[in-house]
Write a protein that holds these residues in place. Structure first.
Motif, PDB file in Angstrom:
ATOM      1  N   SER A 181       1.229  56.396-113.330  1.00  0.00           N
ATOM      2  CA  SER A 181       1.770  57.747-113.344  1.00  0.00           C
ATOM      3  C   SER A 181       0.657  58.698-113.760  1.00  0.00           C
ATOM      4  N   HIS A 227       6.964  58.946-103.793  1.00  0.00           N
ATOM      5  CA  HIS A 227       7.981  59.607-104.612  1.00  0.00           C
ATOM      6  C   HIS A 227       9.371  59.451-104.004  1.00  0.00           C
ATOM      7  N   SER A 268      -0.594  62.485-114.809  1.00  0.00           N
ATOM      8  CA  SER A 268      -0.123  63.747-115.381  1.00  0.00           C
ATOM      9  C   SER A 268      -1.263  64.406-116.152  1.00  0.00           C
ATOM     10  N   HIS A 275       2.780  50.013-112.070  1.00  0.00           N
ATOM     11  CA  HIS A 275       3.134  51.424-111.956  1.00  0.00           C
ATOM     12  C   HIS A 275       2.067  52.298-112.611  1.00  0.00           C
ATOM     13  N   THR A 327       2.741  57.499-108.975  1.00  0.00           N
ATOM     14  CA  THR A 327       3.694  58.605-108.967  1.00  0.00           C
ATOM     15  C   THR A 327       3.140  59.762-109.803  1.00  0.00           C
ATOM     16  N   GLY A 328       3.768  60.914-109.662  1.00  0.00           N
ATOM     17  CA  GLY A 328       3.366  62.115-110.389  1.00  0.00           C
ATOM     18  C   GLY A 328       3.910  63.328-109.662  1.00  0.00           C
TER      19      GLY A 328
END
Length: 247
Positions: free
Chosen positions: A188, A174, A190, A186, A34-35
C-alpha cells in the motif's frame, strides 16, 4: 530483486513521489499494489519495470525478461492489433502471441486499428504483448479495468502460472480482481511511503480439515518453480518465502 533506498521525484525541489523505499521481491511472489489516486502507484511500477530511473537509490537483480502493461495502452500507434503484436513479437525474439490472443478472447479484434479499440480491448492487447515472452517480472497497471467478465476470470489463472514457474508478478489493482488470489503479498502506497504486508496463506481446504502444520523446505533456486508447482498440483498450500543467494 532488491530495492535499496529508492526515491523518486519529477523535478528538483518538488516533493518525493517515492521516498526511501527498501524491499525485496523473491521468485514466485505475487504482489498487489493499492493506494489512492495520485499516490504514485504507476510511478512505482515504472521504476520496477526499469522504464523510469530512480532519483536516488538502486534497483538490482531485476529478472532478464521484464514485461510491463501500463494502465493506458498507447493506441495512437498506426497499426492494427495483429500488426502491432507481430512487431512486438519481433522485438521479443519471435515470441508467439497467437495463443494469448485466443486465451484473452481477442481474435475478433486482430484486424481492428489500435485507435478504434475500447479501453478494455486495448488492455487485452497490452496483456498479450506483456505475456508473450514468458516474463520473469510481470508488471500490470490496473489490468482489470474495462475487461469483460470472462477475461477478468482468466487473469488470476495466468498470474498463478507466472508465479508457479518462478516469475514475479506485481499488479496495481483497486477493483478487487485479486481478492481470491492465494498467498498474495500486499503493498500500500501513501505519501511516498510503502506499507508491505506479507502474503497470507489461503483458507485450508476441506481435504485438510483438522490439525495442520507448516513446513519450511529449502530447494535449489533453479528447482523452486517446479517444486511449488508439484506441491500445488497435489493440493498443498505452497509459496516461496525467501530466495537465498550463494555466498
Amino acid at each position: 530483486m532488491r530495492l535499496s533506498k529508492v526515491s523518486f521525484r519529477y523535478r528538483r525541489r518538488e516533493r518525493y513521489v517515492i521516498e526511501d523505499l527498501h524491499t525485496r521481491l523473491s521468485p514466485g511472489e505475487a504482489i498487489e499494489l493499492t493506494g489512492v489516486n495520485g499516490a504514485g502507484k504507476s510511478t512505482l511500477l515504472r521504476l520496477l519495470a526499469g522504464v523510469t530511473k530512480p532519483t536516488s537509490g538502486t534497483i538490482t537483480d531485476r529478472p532478464p525478461v521484464v514485461a510491463f502493461a501500463p494502465d493506458r495502452f498507447p493506441v495512437e500507434q498506426p497499426f492494427t492489433v495483429a500488426g502491432y503484436l507481430r512487431r512486438m513479437s519481433r522485438v521479443r525474439g519471435g515470441a508467439r502471441w497467437e495463443p494469448w490472443a485466443e486465451r484473452l478472447r481477442m481474435t475478433h479484434l486482430l484486424d481492428v486499428r489500435l485507435g478504434e479499440l475500447s479501453k478494455g480491448s486495448a488492455h487485452k492487447v497490452g496483456l498479450a504483448q506483456a505475456l508473450m515472452a514468458g516474463p520473469g517480472l510481470l508488471i500490470l497497471d490496473e489490468p482489470f479495468a474495462g475487461l469483460d467478465e470472462d477475461t477478468r476470470a482468466v487473469l488470476p489463472e495466468i498470474l498463478t502460472e507466472v508465479t508457479a514457474r518462478g516469475g514475479i508478478a506485481v499488479v496495481s489493482d483497486h477493483q478487487g480482481g485479486l481478492r481470491d488470489f492465494p498467498a498474495i503479498r500486499h503493498w500500500s502506497l501513501s505519501d511516498g511511503h510503502l506499507t508491505d504486508r506479507p502474503a497470507l496463506l489461503s483458507p485450508v481446504p476441506e481435504a485438510f480439515a483438522g490439525p495442520t502444520a507448516t513446513v519450511e523446505v529449502t530447494v535449489p533456486a533453479g528447482e523452486m518453480a517446479a517444486f511449488l508447482g508439484r506441491m500445488r498440483d497435489e493440493g498443498y498450500q505452497a509459496r516461496a518465502v525467501a530466495h537465498e543467494e550463494a555466498t
